[in-house]
Design an enzyme around this catalytic site. Structure first.
Site, PDB file in Angstrom:
ATOM      1  N   ASP A  13     -35.124  21.091  57.540  1.00  0.00           N
ATOM      2  CA  ASP A  13     -33.791  20.477  57.495  1.00  0.00           C
ATOM      3  C   ASP A  13     -33.788  19.060  58.050  1.00  0.00           C
ATOM      4  O   ASP A  13     -32.827  18.620  58.658  1.00  0.00           O
ATOM      5  CB  ASP A  13     -32.767  21.347  58.259  1.00  0.00           C
ATOM      6  CG  ASP A  13     -32.811  22.784  57.794  1.00  0.00           C
ATOM      7  OD1 ASP A  13     -32.813  22.978  56.575  1.00  0.00           O
ATOM      8  OD2 ASP A  13     -32.871  23.695  58.639  1.00  0.00           O
ATOM      9  N   GLU A  14     -34.865  18.344  57.832  1.00  0.00           N
ATOM     10  CA  GLU A  14     -34.956  16.957  58.317  1.00  0.00           C
ATOM     11  C   GLU A  14     -34.248  15.975  57.387  1.00  0.00           C
ATOM     12  O   GLU A  14     -34.113  14.793  57.715  1.00  0.00           O
ATOM     13  CB  GLU A  14     -36.430  16.515  58.454  1.00  0.00           C
ATOM     14  CG  GLU A  14     -37.235  17.261  59.502  1.00  0.00           C
ATOM     15  CD  GLU A  14     -37.954  18.451  58.897  1.00  0.00           C
ATOM     16  OE1 GLU A  14     -37.698  18.780  57.712  1.00  0.00           O
ATOM     17  OE2 GLU A  14     -38.777  19.070  59.615  1.00  0.00           O
ATOM     18  N   LYS A  16     -35.244  15.847  53.913  1.00  0.00           N
ATOM     19  CA  LYS A  16     -36.316  15.420  53.006  1.00  0.00           C
ATOM     20  C   LYS A  16     -35.782  15.107  51.613  1.00  0.00           C
ATOM     21  O   LYS A  16     -36.248  14.183  50.949  1.00  0.00           O
ATOM     22  CB  LYS A  16     -37.379  16.525  52.892  1.00  0.00           C
ATOM     23  CG  LYS A  16     -38.095  16.806  54.199  1.00  0.00           C
ATOM     24  CD  LYS A  16     -39.095  17.939  54.058  1.00  0.00           C
ATOM     25  CE  LYS A  16     -38.493  19.317  53.958  1.00  0.00           C
ATOM     26  NZ  LYS A  16     -37.807  19.804  55.155  1.00  0.00           N
ATOM     27  N   GLY A  42     -33.296  24.263  50.877  1.00  0.00           N
ATOM     28  CA  GLY A  42     -32.044  23.728  50.337  1.00  0.00           C
ATOM     29  C   GLY A  42     -32.079  22.234  50.538  1.00  0.00           C
ATOM     30  O   GLY A  42     -31.914  21.753  51.645  1.00  0.00           O
ATOM     31  N   HIS A  43     -32.364  21.503  49.470  1.00  0.00           N
ATOM     32  CA  HIS A  43     -32.490  20.051  49.591  1.00  0.00           C
ATOM     33  C   HIS A  43     -31.235  19.394  49.039  1.00  0.00           C
ATOM     34  O   HIS A  43     -30.901  19.559  47.881  1.00  0.00           O
ATOM     35  CB  HIS A  43     -33.744  19.569  48.857  1.00  0.00           C
ATOM     36  CG  HIS A  43     -35.007  20.025  49.521  1.00  0.00           C
ATOM     37  ND1 HIS A  43     -36.248  19.879  48.974  1.00  0.00           N
ATOM     38  CD2 HIS A  43     -35.202  20.616  50.730  1.00  0.00           C
ATOM     39  CE1 HIS A  43     -37.163  20.366  49.806  1.00  0.00           C
ATOM     40  NE2 HIS A  43     -36.552  20.822  50.876  1.00  0.00           N
ATOM     41  N   THR A 126     -34.532  33.744  55.717  1.00  0.00           N
ATOM     42  CA  THR A 126     -33.386  33.394  54.876  1.00  0.00           C
ATOM     43  C   THR A 126     -32.983  34.569  53.980  1.00  0.00           C
ATOM     44  O   THR A 126     -32.002  34.465  53.253  1.00  0.00           O
ATOM     45  CB  THR A 126     -33.716  32.170  53.993  1.00  0.00           C
ATOM     46  OG1 THR A 126     -34.820  32.513  53.160  1.00  0.00           O
ATOM     47  CG2 THR A 126     -34.056  30.954  54.834  1.00  0.00           C
ATOM     48  N   GLN A 239     -39.423  23.228  53.827  1.00  0.00           N
ATOM     49  CA  GLN A 239     -39.644  23.665  55.214  1.00  0.00           C
ATOM     50  C   GLN A 239     -40.409  22.565  55.974  1.00  0.00           C
ATOM     51  O   GLN A 239     -40.220  21.414  55.657  1.00  0.00           O
ATOM     52  CB  GLN A 239     -40.355  25.031  55.279  1.00  0.00           C
ATOM     53  CG  GLN A 239     -39.512  26.187  54.755  1.00  0.00           C
ATOM     54  CD  GLN A 239     -39.567  26.318  53.259  1.00  0.00           C
ATOM     55  OE1 GLN A 239     -40.619  26.270  52.666  1.00  0.00           O
ATOM     56  NE2 GLN A 239     -38.421  26.503  52.634  1.00  0.00           N
ATOM     57  N   THR A 254     -42.412  30.411  58.105  1.00  0.00           N
ATOM     58  CA  THR A 254     -42.269  30.887  56.741  1.00  0.00           C
ATOM     59  C   THR A 254     -43.647  31.347  56.261  1.00  0.00           C
ATOM     60  O   THR A 254     -44.601  31.366  57.043  1.00  0.00           O
ATOM     61  CB  THR A 254     -41.636  29.805  55.838  1.00  0.00           C
ATOM     62  OG1 THR A 254     -41.290  30.408  54.574  1.00  0.00           O
ATOM     63  CG2 THR A 254     -42.551  28.608  55.623  1.00  0.00           C
ATOM     64  N   THR A 314     -28.879  26.820  52.653  1.00  0.00           N
ATOM     65  CA  THR A 314     -29.159  28.030  51.895  1.00  0.00           C
ATOM     66  C   THR A 314     -28.344  29.216  52.391  1.00  0.00           C
ATOM     67  O   THR A 314     -27.803  29.981  51.601  1.00  0.00           O
ATOM     68  CB  THR A 314     -30.677  28.354  51.979  1.00  0.00           C
ATOM     69  OG1 THR A 314     -31.384  27.242  51.448  1.00  0.00           O
ATOM     70  CG2 THR A 314     -31.039  29.598  51.196  1.00  0.00           C
ATOM     71  N   PRO A 318     -25.402  28.665  61.410  1.00  0.00           N
ATOM     72  CA  PRO A 318     -25.419  27.508  62.301  1.00  0.00           C
ATOM     73  C   PRO A 318     -26.852  27.247  62.765  1.00  0.00           C
ATOM     74  O   PRO A 318     -27.593  28.184  63.073  1.00  0.00           O
ATOM     75  CB  PRO A 318     -24.543  27.940  63.488  1.00  0.00           C
ATOM     76  CG  PRO A 318     -24.325  29.401  63.339  1.00  0.00           C
ATOM     77  CD  PRO A 318     -24.647  29.808  61.936  1.00  0.00           C
ATOM     78  N   LYS A 345     -30.642  10.904  60.078  1.00  0.00           N
ATOM     79  CA  LYS A 345     -29.456  11.324  60.829  1.00  0.00           C
ATOM     80  C   LYS A 345     -29.319  10.632  62.185  1.00  0.00           C
ATOM     81  O   LYS A 345     -28.802  11.216  63.140  1.00  0.00           O
ATOM     82  CB  LYS A 345     -29.433  12.858  60.980  1.00  0.00           C
ATOM     83  CG  LYS A 345     -29.369  13.554  59.614  1.00  0.00           C
ATOM     84  CD  LYS A 345     -29.184  15.023  59.693  1.00  0.00           C
ATOM     85  CE  LYS A 345     -27.753  15.431  59.470  1.00  0.00           C
ATOM     86  NZ  LYS A 345     -27.588  16.868  59.196  1.00  0.00           N
ATOM     87  N   GLY A 429     -26.709   8.128  57.251  1.00  0.00           N
ATOM     88  CA  GLY A 429     -25.590   8.839  56.631  1.00  0.00           C
ATOM     89  C   GLY A 429     -26.083   9.505  55.366  1.00  0.00           C
ATOM     90  O   GLY A 429     -27.219   9.280  54.945  1.00  0.00           O
TER      91      GLY A 429
HETATM   92  P1  IMP Z   1     -38.274  32.676  55.212  1.00  0.00           P
HETATM   93  O1  IMP Z   1     -38.902  31.413  54.742  1.00  0.00           O
HETATM   94  O2  IMP Z   1     -37.004  33.013  54.487  1.00  0.00           O
HETATM   95  O3  IMP Z   1     -39.245  33.808  55.229  1.00  0.00           O
HETATM   96  O4  IMP Z   1     -37.830  32.457  56.741  1.00  0.00           O
HETATM   97  C1  IMP Z   1     -38.784  32.299  57.792  1.00  0.00           C
HETATM   98  C2  IMP Z   1     -38.310  31.281  58.811  1.00  0.00           C
HETATM   99  O5  IMP Z   1     -38.300  29.986  58.229  1.00  0.00           O
HETATM  100  C3  IMP Z   1     -36.875  31.511  59.312  1.00  0.00           C
HETATM  101  O6  IMP Z   1     -36.808  31.107  60.664  1.00  0.00           O
HETATM  102  C4  IMP Z   1     -36.051  30.566  58.462  1.00  0.00           C
HETATM  103  O7  IMP Z   1     -34.844  30.178  59.076  1.00  0.00           O
HETATM  104  C5  IMP Z   1     -37.010  29.402  58.328  1.00  0.00           C
HETATM  105  N1  IMP Z   1     -36.773  28.619  57.112  1.00  0.00           N
HETATM  106  C6  IMP Z   1     -37.133  28.923  55.856  1.00  0.00           C
HETATM  107  N2  IMP Z   1     -36.784  27.964  55.011  1.00  0.00           N
HETATM  108  C7  IMP Z   1     -36.194  27.001  55.741  1.00  0.00           C
HETATM  109  C8  IMP Z   1     -35.642  25.717  55.420  1.00  0.00           C
HETATM  110  O8  IMP Z   1     -35.638  25.265  54.277  1.00  0.00           O
HETATM  111  N3  IMP Z   1     -35.136  25.025  56.474  1.00  0.00           N
HETATM  112  C9  IMP Z   1     -35.164  25.481  57.741  1.00  0.00           C
HETATM  113  N4  IMP Z   1     -35.667  26.659  58.085  1.00  0.00           N
HETATM  114  C10 IMP Z   1     -36.184  27.420  57.093  1.00  0.00           C
END
Ligand code: IMP
Length: 438
Positions: A13-14, A16, A42-43, A126, A239, A254, A314, A318, A345, A429
C-alpha cells in the site's frame, strides 16, 4: 532501453499504482507486466478525475499503446479478471487494453477462496484464496491458465481437483472447529460442487478468452522478443518486500515473491540487471497481523489513518499506521538492489508539530541499522528514533520540488542520506499532477 521494476519497500500500500501509471506513459515502455500476487492487490490510479482500482490488471492498462502482461508468477481468479475487464470496457473502452496472459499462470478457484476463509485468519489474509492457490502450485495440484484453453481438459482437471479439495476442506473444518452455523455461511457446496464451480468459472474463462483485446501464450518469449528488439519493459510489483514469502516477516506474509528475484521467476525473463525503483510511503502502514515496531496505536496513528485514508483497497480493513522506519528501507535496498526511491503520501504528514523516524534498532545491546525479520530479535528490539521538525500547509499545491517547505525537503534529504538511495520522485496527493520529480 531501461527495463524498470517498481516494487514496494514496506508492507504494501505504498502507492505503487500511481507511480506505475506515471511512468508507464513514457513512450519507450512497450509492456507493463505483473509478475506475482493476485487480486489481493489493489492498485489505485486517479486519471481524468476518475478513480480506478486494479486488482489483477497491470496499472499500465490506461495507456493505449502498451501491452499489459499477466506473468506466470501471478495467480488469476477468472471471475475477478472477467469483471475487471468488463468494468474497464464500460468506463474507458477496450480499444485500450492489450492483454497477454501467461499460459503458465495458476488459477484461483472457488475452493481456494473457501480454504483461505477457513484458515487465513491467523495471518489476517485478504481472504482471496492466494495462499491456497500458491500452495497447490508448489505441491503440483494447480490448474494453469493453459488448462482453460480446452473445454474437456479444463473440466477434467476441475473434477480431479474438486475431489481432492473435498478432503482438504473436511479436514480444515475439523481442525479449525468451524461450527455448523458458520459452515452454512461459508457456502461450502458452491465452492466444492464441480457443476457449480464449472458454471461459475467457464463463462468467465470464455469471456476473457473471447475478448479481442486478450491473448494467451508464452509471456516470457514475448518479453524476450520485445527486449531484444530494443523496447523497454516496466515490471509492476504487488504487495512488498516485507510481505515476501522468503524475505518478509514470515509467517505474516503473502505467498509470492514481490522482491526483485520474483521478477525473473514470475516472468521467465533472463536474469540481466534491471533498474529498480522502490516505492516508500512517507510513514509506515500494515494490514493484517504481524510485527510492526514503529506502530502508533494511539490518537496520532488514528490521525494518520484518517488523513491518509488508510483503509484497504481490496478489503476495506483499517490499516495499522506508524512512523517511517529507515531500517526497513535499508533492508529493502539490500534485498532488491534499489537504484532510486519514490516517496509517496508526504502530504499526509503535514501540520504535525514534530515527526519521528526510526533510524536504528538496539537489539541485545547492539545498534543495528538494518531491519531484521527474525521474530525473537524483533520482540527484543528497542527502536531508536530521530526527531525531525514538522511543516504546515497543503503540499498538494506544490508545482515543483522547490515549492515544498524547507522542513519537508529536510525530511526527504534525511531519508536519502540515511538510506543512501536517491529520492527521485515525491508524491503529494492522489492526482496524476501531484507528483514532483527531482
Ligand atoms: P494474502 O496475500 O491474502 O494471503 O494475505 C497475507 C498478508 O499479506 C496479510 O497480512 C495481508 O493483509 C497482506 N497483503 C496481501 N496483499 C496486500 C496488499 O496488496 N497490500 C497490503 N497488504 C497485503
Amino acid at each position: 532501453m531501461t527495463n524498470l521494476v517498481i516494487l514496494g519497500t514496506q508492507w504494501g500500500d505504498e502507492g505503487k499504482g500511481k507511480i506505475v501509471d506515471a511512468l508507464a506513459g513514457e513512450s519507450h515502455f512497450k509492456a507493463v507486466v505483473r509478475y506475482q500476487g493476485g487480486n489481493n492487490a489493489g492498485h489505485t490510479v486517479v486519471a481524468g478525475g476518475e478513480t480506478h482500482a486494479f486488482h489483477l490488471l497491470p496499472s499500465g492498462v490506461l495507456h493505449a499503446d502498451k501491452t499489459c502482461v499477466i506473468g506466470n508468477g501471478v495467480v488469476i481468479d477468472p471471475h475477478v479478471l472477467a469483471q475487471e475487464l468488463s468494468r474497464l470496457e464500460d468506463r474507458v473502452g477496450l480499444a485500450h487494453a492489450r492483454l497477454l496472459i501467461s499460459d503458465k499462470a495458476h488459477l484461483i478457484l472457488p475452493w481456494h477462496v473457501l480454504r483461505d476463509r477457513i484458515s487465513g485468519e491467523r495471518i489476517g489474509t485478504t481472504g482471496r484464496g492466494i495462499g491456497p492457490a500458491y500452495g497447490d502450485y508448489v505441491t503440483r495440484r494447480g490448474i494453469r491458465w493453459a488448462d482453460t484453453g480446452d473445454r474437456e481438459r479444463f473440466r477434467r482437471r476441475l473434477e480431479e481437483e474438486a475431489d481432492w479439495n473435498r478432503y482438504q476442506v473436511a479436514a480444515l473444518l475439523d481442525f479449525y472447529r468451524v461450527s455448523t452455523g458458520d459452515r452454512n455461511e461459508l457456502q461450502i457446496d458452491d465452492a466444492l460442487n464441480v457443476d457449480r464451480v464449472w458454471s461459475r468459472c467457464w463463462p468467465d474463462v470464455q469471456a476473457i478468452r473471447g475478448n479481442p483485446a486478450v491473448r494467451s501464450g508464452d509471456a516470457g518469449a514475448f518479453l524476450e522478443d520485445l527486449r531484444s528488439g530494443g523496447a523497454s519493459i516496466l515490471f509492476e510489483g504487488a504487495q512488498a518486500t516485507l510481505l515476501d514469502i522468503a524475505h518478509g516477516t514470515y509467517p505474516f506474509v503473502t505467498s509470492s515473491h514481490p522482491t526483485l528475484g520474483g521478477v525473473y521467476v514470475g516472468t521467465g525473463i533472463r536474469p540481466d540487471p534491471l533498474q529498480v525503483l522502490g516505492v516508500a510511503k512517507a510513514y509506515t502502514t500494515r494490514v493484517g497481523a504481524g510485527p510492526f515496531p514503529t506502530e502508533l496505536d494511539d490518537e496520532l496513528g488514528e490521525h494518520i489513518r484518517q488523513a491518509g485514508h488508510e483503509y484497504g483497497t481490496t478489503t476495506g480493513r483499517p490499516r495499522r499506521c506508524g512512523w517511517l522506519d529507515l531500517t526497513i528501507l535499508r533492508y529493502a535496498r539490500r534485498v532488491n538492489g534499489l537504484n532510486e526511491l519514490a516517496l509517496t503520501k508526504l502530504d499526509v504528514l503535514s501540520n504535525l508539530p514534530a515527526l519521528r523516524v526510526a533510524s536504528a534498532y538496539r537489539i541485545d545491546g547492539q545498534l543495528r541499522s538494518e531491519f531484521t525479520v527474525d521474530e525473537g530479535e524483533l520482540s527484543r528490539a528497542e527502536v531508536q528514533y530521530t526527531d525531525l521538525p514538522g511543516w504546515a500547509g497543503d503540499l498538494g499545491k506544490a508545482k515543483s520540488y522547490l515549492d515544498l517547505p524547507n522542513a519537508a525537503r529536510a525530511y526527504i534529504q534525511f531519508i536519502e542520506d540515511e538510506v543512501k538511495v536517491p529520492v527521485t520522485m515525491v508524491s503529494t496527493g492522489p492526482g496524476r499532477e501531484q507528483l514532483l520529480r527531482r
